[in-house]
Scaffold this motif. Structure first.
Motif, PDB file in Angstrom:
ATOM      1  N   TYR A 110      -7.020  -4.678   8.708  1.00 11.44           N
ATOM      2  CA  TYR A 110      -7.185  -4.490   7.262  1.00 11.44           C
ATOM      3  C   TYR A 110      -6.313  -5.481   6.492  1.00 11.44           C
ATOM      4  N   LEU A 157       0.844  -1.193   0.000  1.00 11.52           N
ATOM      5  CA  LEU A 157       0.000   0.000   0.000  1.00 11.52           C
ATOM      6  C   LEU A 157       0.876   1.238   0.000  1.00 11.52           C
ATOM      7  N   LYS A 158       0.358   2.313  -0.563  1.00  9.36           N
ATOM      8  CA  LYS A 158       1.035   3.589  -0.472  1.00  9.36           C
ATOM      9  C   LYS A 158       0.757   4.206   0.898  1.00  9.36           C
ATOM     10  N   ASN A 165      -0.183   7.150   1.614  1.00  9.90           N
ATOM     11  CA  ASN A 165      -1.461   7.881   1.606  1.00  9.90           C
ATOM     12  C   ASN A 165      -2.647   6.948   1.838  1.00  9.90           C
ATOM     13  N   GLN A 166      -2.578   5.734   1.274  1.00 10.13           N
ATOM     14  CA  GLN A 166      -3.658   4.765   1.467  1.00 10.13           C
ATOM     15  C   GLN A 166      -3.730   4.323   2.926  1.00 10.13           C
ATOM     16  N   GLU A 220       3.425   9.032  -1.395  1.00  6.09           N
ATOM     17  CA  GLU A 220       3.420   8.071  -2.496  1.00  6.09           C
ATOM     18  C   GLU A 220       4.359   6.892  -2.251  1.00  6.09           C
ATOM     19  N   GLN A 265      -5.272   6.920   5.082  1.00  9.51           N
ATOM     20  CA  GLN A 265      -6.727   6.934   4.938  1.00  9.51           C
ATOM     21  C   GLN A 265      -7.361   5.816   5.757  1.00  9.51           C
ATOM     22  N   ILE A 266      -6.739   4.650   5.773  1.00 12.15           N
ATOM     23  CA  ILE A 266      -7.264   3.505   6.516  1.00 12.15           C
ATOM     24  C   ILE A 266      -7.291   3.784   8.023  1.00 12.15           C
TER      25      ILE A 266
END
Length: 216
Positions: free
Chosen positions: A90, A3-4, A6-7, A21, A10-11
């Motif tokens: 997750y 995952l990046k 940023n992802q 990035e 968000q999680i």
């Protein structure tokens, strides 16, 4: 897991300071961060490992104030411990393969009803009129008695024994060796000095989102 940053932010509900990035491929302890990994820092006694850490990113509390140079990207959250738990949940969910499987050596009574994508491992037994919810995994050498109800999304690890008539909710985890529904230790003393066993005719109900440790 890939995952990046940023992802991940968000999680876990965090904000990024640095390279959002950057790609994360693994998790690591704060003492052993390496390129491509993510660590977390919450306990002040480990602060020394934040500086000079080679991890791609570090999850920290929002109120963390650095006292040295940090090369890693920071993800600031309200509670680093809770954020890591969320991220692990997750990652685990992404690994789950909900496939339908019934081992040839398993014995499933014809009157039992299994939901969609239920996994049943080798040498497990599912009794008469048992009900198993969708996406539940019943691993090897598990005994599920007659009229047992097990909800959806459960994980029943090897060697679990569930006596007849017991009820298990949704998203329940029973680790190896758990026994649900065994009789209590009840005996009534008789006039002649002997003891008569008292029948236990009720049932155990385990509600949703419960995890029981091994040999409980």
């Amino acid at each position: 897991m890939e995952l990046k940053v940023n992802q991940i932010a968000q999680i876990v509900g965090g904000t990024v300071e640095g390279n959002g990035e950057a790609v994360i491929k693994s998790m690591a302890r704060i003492e052993s961060g390496r390129p491509g990994s993510i660590c977390f820092y919450a306990n002040p006694k480990y602060e020394q490992y934040v500086y000079g850490n080679k991890a791609e990113a570090i999850i920290v509390n929002r109120d963390f104030v650095p006292t040295g140079e940090i090369s890693s990207t920071l993800i600031r959250v309200d509670d680093a411990y809770s954020a890591v738990a969320t991220l692990l949940d997750y990652a685990t969910a992404q690994k789950k393969e909900y496939r339908r499987h019934r081992a040839l050596t398993a014995r499933i009574r014809l009157s039992a009803k299994l939901g969609r994508k239920v996994y049943v491992g080798d040498f497990s037994y599912i009794g008469r009129k048992a009900r198993i919810g969708d996406r539940t995994k019943i691993y090897e050498q598990v005994f599920v008695g007659d009229n047992v109800t097990i909800g959806s999304g459960c994980i029943i690890y090897p060697g679990v024994k569930i006596y007849p008539g017991m009820e298990i909710g949704n998203n329940v985890i029973l680790h190896s060796g758990v026994v649900i529904g065994a009789d209590g230790f009840g005996f009534a003393r008789q006039d002649d000095g002997t003891y008569k066993k008292i029948p236990h005719t009720g049932k155990v109900v385990i509600e949703d989102n419960v995890a029981l440790g091994a040999n409980t």
